[in-house]
Design a protein around this motif. Structure first.
Motif, PDB file in Angstrom:
ATOM      1  N   VAL B   9       0.911  -1.214  -0.045  1.00  0.00           N
ATOM      2  CA  VAL B   9       0.032  -0.191   0.279  1.00  0.00           C
ATOM      3  C   VAL B   9       1.108   1.329   0.143  1.00  0.00           C
ATOM      4  O   VAL B   9       1.284   0.938   1.211  1.00  0.00           O
ATOM      5  CB  VAL B   9      -0.946  -0.310   1.648  1.00  0.00           C
ATOM      6  CG1 VAL B   9      -1.812   1.007   1.409  1.00  0.00           C
ATOM      7  CG2 VAL B   9      -1.576  -0.921   1.675  1.00  0.00           C
ATOM      8  N   ARG B  11       0.564   5.127   0.044  1.00  0.00           N
ATOM      9  CA  ARG B  11      -0.561   6.318  -0.145  1.00  0.00           C
ATOM     10  C   ARG B  11       0.090   8.079  -0.253  1.00  0.00           C
ATOM     11  O   ARG B  11       1.001   8.401  -0.014  1.00  0.00           O
ATOM     12  CB  ARG B  11      -1.198   6.627   1.454  1.00  0.00           C
ATOM     13  CG  ARG B  11      -2.526   5.572   2.208  1.00  0.00           C
ATOM     14  CD  ARG B  11      -2.642   5.806   2.540  1.00  0.00           C
ATOM     15  NE  ARG B  11      -3.269   4.637   3.894  1.00  0.00           N
ATOM     16  CZ  ARG B  11      -4.675   4.049   3.288  1.00  0.00           C
ATOM     17  NH1 ARG B  11      -4.885   4.118   2.700  1.00  0.00           N
ATOM     18  NH2 ARG B  11      -4.495   3.477   4.198  1.00  0.00           N
ATOM     19  N   ASP B  14      -4.182  11.548   1.213  1.00  0.00           N
ATOM     20  CA  ASP B  14      -5.798  10.115   1.415  1.00  0.00           C
ATOM     21  C   ASP B  14      -6.138   9.242   0.490  1.00  0.00           C
ATOM     22  O   ASP B  14      -6.691   8.195   0.266  1.00  0.00           O
ATOM     23  CB  ASP B  14      -7.630  11.252   1.280  1.00  0.00           C
ATOM     24  CG  ASP B  14      -6.955  11.907   2.673  1.00  0.00           C
ATOM     25  OD1 ASP B  14      -6.725  11.520   2.987  1.00  0.00           O
ATOM     26  OD2 ASP B  14      -7.899  13.273   2.824  1.00  0.00           O
ATOM     27  N   ALA B  16      -5.577   6.142  -1.978  1.00  0.00           N
ATOM     28  CA  ALA B  16      -3.897   4.483  -2.047  1.00  0.00           C
ATOM     29  C   ALA B  16      -3.884   4.943  -3.495  1.00  0.00           C
ATOM     30  O   ALA B  16      -4.153   4.363  -4.379  1.00  0.00           O
ATOM     31  CB  ALA B  16      -4.340   3.898  -1.749  1.00  0.00           C
ATOM     32  N   ASP B  19      -2.775   0.066  -3.956  1.00  0.00           N
ATOM     33  CA  ASP B  19      -3.449  -0.418  -2.748  1.00  0.00           C
ATOM     34  C   ASP B  19      -3.832  -1.590  -2.851  1.00  0.00           C
ATOM     35  O   ASP B  19      -4.322  -2.222  -3.597  1.00  0.00           O
ATOM     36  CB  ASP B  19      -5.219  -0.290  -3.285  1.00  0.00           C
ATOM     37  CG  ASP B  19      -6.396   0.063  -2.404  1.00  0.00           C
ATOM     38  OD1 ASP B  19      -5.872  -0.844  -1.038  1.00  0.00           O
ATOM     39  OD2 ASP B  19      -7.199   0.762  -2.263  1.00  0.00           O
ATOM     40  N   ASP B  55       3.515   2.819   2.575  1.00  0.00           N
ATOM     41  CA  ASP B  55       3.072   2.694   3.724  1.00  0.00           C
ATOM     42  C   ASP B  55       3.121   1.200   4.289  1.00  0.00           C
ATOM     43  O   ASP B  55       3.452   1.078   5.883  1.00  0.00           O
ATOM     44  CB  ASP B  55       1.882   3.179   3.632  1.00  0.00           C
ATOM     45  CG  ASP B  55       1.833   3.941   3.478  1.00  0.00           C
ATOM     46  OD1 ASP B  55       2.355   5.596   4.564  1.00  0.00           O
ATOM     47  OD2 ASP B  55       1.678   4.856   1.773  1.00  0.00           O
TER      48      ASP B  55
END
Lengths: 227, 241
Positions: B9, B11, B14, B16, B19, B55
């Motif tokens: 993931v 980002r 907000d 992504a 994802d 992330d």
């Protein structure tokens, strides 16, 4: 009339002969202080873009403080303030003051030169396994050279002119010699005219040198490189 | 598996960009990633050589764990070569020095060795006679071939291609794809982000279709390109083919 002219010529010649021995000191102060400014400016400029935030902030503070205080005051502070403690002679104090002052301006020039190089150049170098330092040394700074050369040269010429401020602490350079001549013979117009002319001769010569350097540093086809 | 991506993931604020993507790549495999702009293809690629922080999730490249604090970043980038959309050749260096620089300072090769390797690779990409030219004197296609040679000079085990033909004039795309085809035929592990569907069909062992940061469909080109099962893949292909 002819008598007046010949008197003037002799006077100007006399002033010139008196002043010329002081010129090497002006040149020496300028070269020494600018060498110091280049080294300090490079260090501070790289610190300014450090990823370690306190290092960047420290460099930012240095730049703001030095740029925010008149050079004349810095000369007084270093010669009379620090000089008393550290036992600095006039020459050293003058070189330190001018060098430190100009390092702040150069740091900002170097920083902007480094930042002017596209992110893609950093990424390409890093993707080849280069460290951040290697990237700066081999890829970014050589490209920045061409960008920072003209403003750096301007600072060099400005520092030559500002070296005259060092005369205030009794350092015998061109301006100081002018004041001496004037206070002995009370010819103001001719004295300061010649002093100005000698400075002008030096700055114009430097401008020519800069033009030449810019040519040397240009790379084939580099100017047309798309961003 | 030479590349293992698990539940990645990444980002931007907000959004992504990548994802929950998982992808395994075998040694010697050519994986072509297609999808609309902003689907996270490039970001995925950039995570692989730590040009982009992510992330969560895990990436292992040739047994090197790609970490946020980049402890092994140097080892990692030695294994992974990358070619960029904008070429990013070093404009102040001649073509041969572009290829020699990192060999000398990173791989610590002697100048002779680095130059010999550079000349060999320039021959491979068909630019032997351009060794002393500067990047700005070359066409886009030539610059991109130099960029490929530069990356290969580091002897990477994996090559990443990030939309390498997108900034090229149409008549130059072929020469770059040709070099990539030869590389694939030579057994290089390749991850290719591209809009060249023809190239994907011809060269890819596997095609990955991404949309909105997710992998929608993956499989051999005969399936993903010629008979896609997913509706979004069909829609995308109908627009680009």
């Amino acid at each position: 009339m002819i008598e007046w002219i010949s008197k003037q010529v002799i006077l100007y010649w006399d002033i010139l002969r008196y002043l010329l021995p002081a010129v090497p000191w002006t040149i020496l102060i300028t070269i020494c202080s600018f060498a110091l400014a280049l080294i300090l400016g490079m260090i501070i400029g790289i610190m300014r873009i450090s990823r370690i935030s306190w290092v960047a902030r420290l460099a930012g503070m240095y730049i703001n403080v030095i740029r925010g205080v008149p050079l004349l005051v810095q000369i007084f502070f270093i010669y009379f303030g620090l000089g008393g403690i550290l036992n600095l002679d006039r020459f050293t104090a003058g070189v330190l003051a001018v060098g430190i002052c100009y390092s702040a301006y150069l740091a900002e020039i170097f920083r902007s030169g480094i930042e002017a190089i596209s992110v893609g150049q950093h990424e390409a170098a890093q993707s080849l396994g280069m460290t951040r330092f290697q990237t700066l040394r081999y890829v970014i700074i050589p490209q920045s050279m061409r960008i920072v050369l003209p403003p750096t040269a301007n600072e060099f010429i400005a520092s030559l002119k500002d070296s005259s401020l060092v005369s205030i602490i009794g350092m015998r350079e061109l301006t100081r010699a002018g004041r001496e001549y004037y206070s002995q013979y009370f010819v103001d117009f001719q004295t300061w005219f010649i002093v100005g002319l000698i400075y002008l001769a030096m700055t114009l010569t430097l401008s020519k040198v800069v033009k030449y350097l810019e040519k040397v540093y240009s790379v084939k086809g580099f100017g047309s490189q798309k961003a | 598996m030479i590349i293992e991506i698990k539940n990645l993931v990444c980002r931007f604020g907000d959004v992504a960009a990548v994802d929950d993507v998982s992808l395994m790549v075998d040694k010697g495999e050519v994986v072509v990633i297609i999808g609309p702009s902003g689907s996270g293809k490039s970001t995925l690629l950039r995570c692989l050589n730590a040009l982009q922080d992510f992330d969560s999730g895990e990436i292992v490249v040739d047994d090197i764990l790609v970490e946020k604090n980049h402890r092994h970043i140097h080892d990692l980038r030695l294994e992974v070569g990358m070619v960029f959309q904008q070429f990013n050749l070093f404009p102040h260096l001649s073509v041969i020095n572009n290829i020699v620089l990192a060999q000398k300072v990173v791989r610590k090769r002697s100048k002779e060795e680095a130059v010999a390797k550079g000349k060999k690779l320039l021959g491979m990409v068909g630019l032997t006679e351009k060794a002393e030219a500067f990047p700005a004197q070359l066409s886009g296609g030539q610059q991109q071939r130099v960029a490929i040679a530069r990356a290969l000079a580091m002897d990477p085990k994996i090559m990443l291609f990030d939309e390498v033909t997108s900034a090229l004039d149409p008549e130059m795309i072929g020469e770059v794809l040709e070099v990539m085809k030869r590389l694939a035929a030579g057994g290089m592990t390749m991850l290719v982000v591209t809009h060249e569907i023809g190239f994907a069909r011809e060269v890819a062992d596997r095609v990955v279709f991404m949309d909105n940061g997710r992998v929608i469909e993956t499989g051999p080109p005969s399936v993903v390109i010629d008979n896609p099962r997913e509706k979004r893949t069909q829609e995308f292909l109908s627009k680009v083919l």
